[in-house]
Design a protein around this motif. Structure first.
Motif, mmCIF file in Angstrom:
data_model
loop_
_atom_site.group_PDB
_atom_site.id
_atom_site.type_symbol
_atom_site.label_atom_id
_atom_site.label_comp_id
_atom_site.label_asym_id
_atom_site.label_seq_id
_atom_site.Cartn_x
_atom_site.Cartn_y
_atom_site.Cartn_z
ATOM 1 N N THR A 141 3.608 -3.274 -12.385
ATOM 2 C CA THR A 141 4.482 -2.652 -11.396
ATOM 3 C C THR A 141 3.696 -1.703 -10.500
ATOM 4 O OG1 THR A 141 6.173 -2.706 -13.089
ATOM 5 C CG2 THR A 141 6.628 -1.386 -11.133
ATOM 6 N N ARG A 142 2.846 -0.917 -11.150
ATOM 7 C CA ARG A 142 2.100 0.066 -10.362
ATOM 8 C C ARG A 142 1.091 -0.603 -9.421
ATOM 9 N NH1 ARG A 142 2.734 5.080 -11.009
ATOM 10 N NH2 ARG A 142 0.618 5.826 -10.660
ATOM 11 N N VAL A 143 0.474 -1.684 -9.888
ATOM 12 C CA VAL A 143 -0.458 -2.398 -9.013
ATOM 13 C C VAL A 143 0.304 -2.997 -7.830
ATOM 14 C CG1 VAL A 143 -1.936 -4.453 -8.833
ATOM 15 C CG2 VAL A 143 -2.231 -2.880 -10.734
ATOM 16 N N MET A 144 1.526 -3.517 -8.129
ATOM 17 C CA MET A 144 2.310 -4.107 -7.039
ATOM 18 C C MET A 144 2.707 -3.045 -6.018
ATOM 19 S SD MET A 144 4.541 -6.843 -9.227
ATOM 20 C CE MET A 144 5.741 -7.311 -8.016
ATOM 21 N N TYR A 145 3.180 -1.919 -6.531
ATOM 22 C CA TYR A 145 3.544 -0.845 -5.596
ATOM 23 C C TYR A 145 2.308 -0.321 -4.863
ATOM 24 C CZ TYR A 145 8.492 -0.354 -6.584
ATOM 25 O OH TYR A 145 9.827 -0.570 -6.633
ATOM 26 N N GLY A 146 1.202 -0.243 -5.625
ATOM 27 C CA GLY A 146 -0.049 0.227 -5.004
ATOM 28 C C GLY A 146 -0.492 -0.677 -3.875
ATOM 29 N N SER A 147 -0.249 -2.001 -4.040
ATOM 30 C CA SER A 147 -0.697 -2.928 -3.002
ATOM 31 C C SER A 147 0.042 -2.653 -1.696
ATOM 32 C CB SER A 147 -0.485 -4.370 -3.452
ATOM 33 O OG SER A 147 0.884 -4.694 -3.414
ATOM 34 N N ARG A 148 1.286 -2.186 -1.802
ATOM 35 C CA ARG A 148 2.032 -1.885 -0.578
ATOM 36 C C ARG A 148 1.273 -0.871 0.270
ATOM 37 N NH1 ARG A 148 7.592 -2.959 -0.619
ATOM 38 N NH2 ARG A 148 8.210 -1.013 0.370
ATOM 39 N N ILE A 149 0.880 0.210 -0.403
ATOM 40 C CA ILE A 149 0.169 1.262 0.339
ATOM 41 C C ILE A 149 -1.197 0.765 0.799
ATOM 42 C CG2 ILE A 149 -0.780 3.592 0.202
ATOM 43 C CD1 ILE A 149 2.173 3.681 -0.052
ATOM 44 N N LEU A 160 -4.309 14.837 0.059
ATOM 45 C CA LEU A 160 -3.939 14.763 1.469
ATOM 46 C C LEU A 160 -3.204 13.468 1.794
ATOM 47 C CD1 LEU A 160 -7.210 16.117 3.039
ATOM 48 C CD2 LEU A 160 -5.012 17.270 2.955
ATOM 49 N N GLY A 161 -3.300 12.517 0.925
ATOM 50 C CA GLY A 161 -2.669 11.229 1.214
ATOM 51 C C GLY A 161 -1.340 11.128 0.502
ATOM 52 N N ILE A 162 -1.155 9.992 -0.166
ATOM 53 C CA ILE A 162 0.085 9.803 -0.906
ATOM 54 C C ILE A 162 -0.001 10.553 -2.228
ATOM 55 C CG2 ILE A 162 0.709 7.605 0.127
ATOM 56 C CD1 ILE A 162 -0.607 6.558 -2.626
ATOM 57 N N GLN A 163 1.154 10.896 -2.788
ATOM 58 C CA GLN A 163 1.173 11.742 -3.994
ATOM 59 C C GLN A 163 1.713 10.985 -5.194
ATOM 60 O OE1 GLN A 163 -0.089 14.851 -4.130
ATOM 61 N NE2 GLN A 163 -0.843 14.117 -2.161
ATOM 62 N N PRO A 164 1.171 11.245 -6.394
ATOM 63 C CA PRO A 164 1.764 10.675 -7.590
ATOM 64 C C PRO A 164 3.217 11.156 -7.680
ATOM 65 C CG PRO A 164 -0.292 11.800 -8.096
ATOM 66 C CD PRO A 164 0.045 12.114 -6.692
ATOM 67 N N PRO A 165 4.125 10.385 -8.210
ATOM 68 C CA PRO A 165 3.903 9.158 -8.968
ATOM 69 C C PRO A 165 3.691 7.924 -8.101
ATOM 70 C CG PRO A 165 6.232 9.631 -8.887
ATOM 71 C CD PRO A 165 5.550 10.763 -8.194
ATOM 72 N N GLU A 166 3.752 8.034 -6.761
ATOM 73 C CA GLU A 166 3.406 6.867 -5.955
ATOM 74 C C GLU A 166 1.947 6.520 -6.221
ATOM 75 O OE1 GLU A 166 4.655 6.596 -1.739
ATOM 76 O OE2 GLU A 166 5.520 8.564 -2.140
#
Lengths: 302, 571
Positions: free
Chosen positions: A93-101, A243-249
């Protein structure tokens, strides 16, 4: 009057009807690209990745912040094909969401860089003289500005925003592109076909669009395939600094940088994001090579 | 002094092929030739005929792979060059066989002084001391006609003109006292007067040192005066071989005859044009270029002040006035740097004019508004010298020809194809080639595309800037025919720029001679060749090599003394 003797036997009959159709570099390029299996497979992989990234909210097996603290970090299993991280979050799931960014940053920021860089560099190189000097001085000034301070300033002024991140990275990456393009245009400008176009009375814009840009595609494509991975890593770096996206993203770069910390205990945390990033980069490189060859009439063998 | 009958180099059944992805290319097929001491063999052929490959193959200078020497032997002083080891070849290359290349600009190292380049082989390979080598270099430079060699050895190649650079190349080749000198088109890149000087120089040095020369050229006129024997090559084969006189006066082979007949000779019948129909008038035209060593748009001082102290003004076109009549072909002749191309560009408004004006069909082009310029542009076009760089490599023939038509809305998108095919017929290109890209064509065909593009807008006036000087002699003849055909068919007026007097004589009705940015003389073609009034015109005409060995040798004897004098002057 002498007539040439050469005749292309095989294509004489096919070409006469097809001459009516518009012949463009892009059409010919696409026809040539289709013959390059490696490039087409790479294109397929990239399209697949993008489709998955777009559909992630629908098809992802878990939520990206869904934790299972009891499970903790577990290796690949049926329930979690790519394992889980130390908080028990599903890696797939996290890799899939990560691919979006990552893909969005990679493609959008690079597009911004290519778009601005090519136009800026072409205009500077083609105009020459003082316009060129002024335009390139601006590039030099931006080059000299500390990149981090630039981004921090943007974030402070406009607030943290994912779109802003794309723009900020793009705004930095176009500088090199502009320099490369300008250099190419300077040498192209000496070629007689530019003068021929001028003497035909074509406008400067037509010359830039039809004569200059198609001829600088090779270095542009090569540099773009190098820019996309560097942009993805830049995003990871910025996110790491907060400075970029923040966890949990998450993004691939961020997943990898967290994976590095626990590499010895939980190798799958770095392996899978790394694998997908590598596949993407490979595909990009093959596609870039294929495109470069396809768009250069000289490399065609047909 | 030398035993004439002993062959210095004898090549037997040499075959060289290139193994490429697209199959085997037969560059040289089973050729044999020999050169005696003190003799000159000329190898003549069109580009791609394998004449250079044959000679480079002997010296191991053909890249292998893809090149491969399939068979053959080449005995030089009883050593088989084909079988010789690389180290032995290396020794022979520098010492016994020397090569002079076509373009002196690229064969000299721009970062070393002339002296360093001349002495290096002597100090490193022959163990001479530096001072000894320098003395030899100075002597050799003197020999090839360079003034003040003591100072010149500290100069860099770019400080010399093309002819001087070629002299330095010759000096370099002769430093090691070779027995065989291979000259690969040594004068092709040079002006006609410089060419004449270099040819005489090679001949003199050859006599003095008893060197054998292999002279590779595509120009039969050059060969006529210098060669003892001629071998004609076509597609890797020697089609005819013999004494120079035999080849020129009783050529047996059809191809040799074709080559000889392709040399432009004779004069054009004067076109019927009304002397009062002035189509284009140039009044006191001046084009200056500003050049300074320190100028660069990069420096802030220049960017903001816009002033530069050391601006050197180059007067490329200096106060020229003339007129062109409707329907005539005006030949514009001059050596490189005389400003003839700049004049052509200035007439077409492709380069800024310092002062003066150009009146085209009663319109003053210099006063024209930019918006009106486009419509005038359609009526005047240009054909460029180098068909390799004058076509956009990313545009197919169809696009190249359709572009001006569509841009100026001369045809609708629907009718474009028909019009393009008509243009292709006009310039003699096969219709099936429409979808091909420029790199798939030969030089001559590319020039046809470029000519097609120039006539696509139905212009009335065309400036042709050396349109045939990059082409082989047979192709040149075809393109000249094409130009004459089109001028007649479309009722064109043309300014034909060239450095080659025989071409201009063949094609032009009137000839203008330019030198150092000024118009020297302007007369009808017949008059200018019969009774040139200016000394410079006479020199130019005298320097043209004739494709006739006996006449050419006579001419050289007459011209030789004059040119030797010039050599000293022009350094």
């Amino acid at each position: 009057m002498p007539r040439p003797t050469q005749h292309n036997k095989s294509s004489l009959t096919q070409i006469l009807p097809s001459i009516e159709k518009s012949t463009s570099l892009w059409m010919d390029g696409w026809i040539r690209l289709k013959k390059n299996t490696l490039a087409i497979v790479s294109l397929g992989i990239l399209v697949l990745f993008c489709a998955v990234a777009l559909l992630t909210p629908i098809i992802a097996p878990y939520g990206y912040e869904e934790q299972d603290l009891l499970l903790g970090a577990a290796g690949p299993s049926l329930a979690h094909p790519l394992g889980t991280d130390i908080f028990g979050r599903d890696m797939l799931t996290r890799v899939m969401y990560g691919s979006r960014i990552s893909l969005a940053v990679g493609f959008l920021a690079s597009s911004v860089a290519v778009f601005i860089g090519v136009i800026w560099g072409t205009i500077a190189g083609y105009s020459g003289g003082r316009i060129d000097a002024a335009m390139m001085r601006l590039v030099d000034i931006l080059y000299a500005m500390p990149f981090m301070i630039f981004i921090v300033l943007l974030m402070v002024v406009f607030g943290r925003n994912i779109l802003l991140l794309f723009l900020a990275i793009g705004a930095v990456e176009w500088l090199t592109m502009a320099r490369i393009v300008r250099g190419q245009v300077l040498t192209l400008k000496q070629q007689q076909f530019i003068e021929a176009a001028l003497s035909l009375g074509l406008s400067h814009w037509t010359i830039i669009r039809r004569y200059l840009i198609p001829n600088i595609l090779s270095p542009v494509i090569v540099y773009t395939t190098l820019t996309i991975p560097s942009v993805m890593l830049l995003e990871a770096f910025l996110s790491f600094l907060g400075l970029g996206i923040q966890p949990p993203e998450s993004s691939w770069g961020l997943l990898i940088s967290y994976g590095v910390e626990t590499m010895e205990e939980y190798p799958w945390l770095i392996f899978f994001p790394g694998l997908f990033l590598s596949i993407t980069l490979f595909a990009l490189n093959f596609l870039g090579d294929g495109l470069r060859d396809a768009l250069d009439p000289r490399t065609s063998k047909d | 002094m030398y035993i004439k009958n002993m062959a210095l180099l004898s090549v037997k059944n040499l075959t060289i092929r290139f193994h490429t992805r697209n199959g085997i290319i037969k560059a040289v097929e089973n050729i044999s030739f020999s050169v005696n001491r003190g003799e000159t063999l000329a190898i003549v052929g069109e580009s791609g005929s394998g004449k250079s490959v044959a000679c480079y193959g002997l010296l191991g200078l053909v890249p292998m792979p893809p090149g491969k020497i399939e068979s053959g032997a080449a005995y030089f002083n009883d050593i088989d060059l084909i079988q010789a080891k690389e180290q032995d070849l290396q020794k022979i290359r520098g010492n016994d066989i020397a090569v002079i290349f076509q373009d002196p600009m690229t064969s000299l190292n721009p970062y070393l002084t002339i002296g360093e380049q001349l002495t290096e082989p002597l100090t490193t390979h022959k163990g001479k001391s530096r001072s000894e080598a320098v003395i030899m270099a100075i002597k050799m430079l003197c020999e090839v006609g360079i003034k003040d060699p003591e100072q010149k050895i500290y100069s860099y190649p770019h400080e010399f003109s093309g002819g001087m650079q070629q002299r330095v190349m010759i000096a370099m080749a002769l430093m090691a006292k070779p027995k065989l000198l291979i000259c690969d088109e040594p004068t092709t890149a040079l002006d006609v007067t410089t060419q004449a000087q270099i040819l005489i120089l090679i001949k003199e040095l050859q006599k003095k040192y008893g060197i054998a020369v292999i002279f590779i050229s595509h120009d039969l006129g050059v060969v006529a005066g210098i060669a003892d024997k001629v071998a004609v090559m076509k597609e890797g084969l020697i089609v005819e071989e013999g004494n120079t006189e035999d080849i020129f006066y009783n050529a047996k082979n059809a191809y040799t005859q074709k080559l000889l007949s392709s040399i432009p000779c004779g004069e054009k019948q004067l076109a019927l044009c009304d002397e009062n129909m002035i189509f284009l008038r140039v009044n006191n035209l001046k084009v200056f270029f500003h050049k300074s060593n320190s100028y660069s748009p990069w420096s802030f001082a220049n960017m903001f002040s816009g002033k530069d102290k050391k601006i050197k003004v180059i007067k490329a076109v200096n106060d020229i006035s003339f007129e062109i009549r409707r329907g005539e072909i005006l030949g514009l002749v001059g050596e490189s740097g005389s400003g003839k191309s700049t004049l052509g560009r200035a007439i077409l408004q492709l380069t800024p004019i310092a002062s003066g004006n150009v009146v085209f069909d009663d319109m003053d082009l210099t006063l024209l508004l930019p918006s009106k310029k486009t419509s005038v542009r359609k009526r005047m076009q240009m054909i460029f010298q180098d068909p390799y760089s004058s076509l956009n490599p990313r545009m197919s023939v169809y696009d190249t020809l359709a572009e001006p038509l569509l841009y100026h809305r001369l045809v609708s998108r629907k009718d474009a194809a028909k019009e393009v095919l008509r243009l292709m017929d006009d310039v003699g290109l096969a219709r099936s080639a429409a979808r091909k890209y420029p790199h798939e064509f030969s030089g001559g065909q590319r020039q046809r595309i470029a000519i097609g593009r120039a006539i696509s807008t139905k212009p009335e006036f065309i400036v042709a800037d050396e349109p045939v000087s990059a082409l082989d002699v047979t192709v040149q003849a075809q393109i000249l025919e094409l130009i004459l055909f089109l001028v007649d068919k479309h009722n064109l007026t043309m300014m034909f720029i060239s450095h080659d007097l025989s071409v201009v004589r063949y094609i032009a009705d009137r000839i203008a001679v330019m030198r150092h940015g000024r118009l020297v003389e302007m007369e009808s073609t017949a008059d200018i060749f019969k009774t040139p009034s200016q000394e410079y015109t006479k020199q130019l005409i005298a320097a043209v090599p004739l494709a006739d060995p006996i006449k050419e040798k006579e001419r050289q004897i007459i011209a030789g003394n004059k040119l030797k004098f010039m050599t000293r002057e022009s350094i």
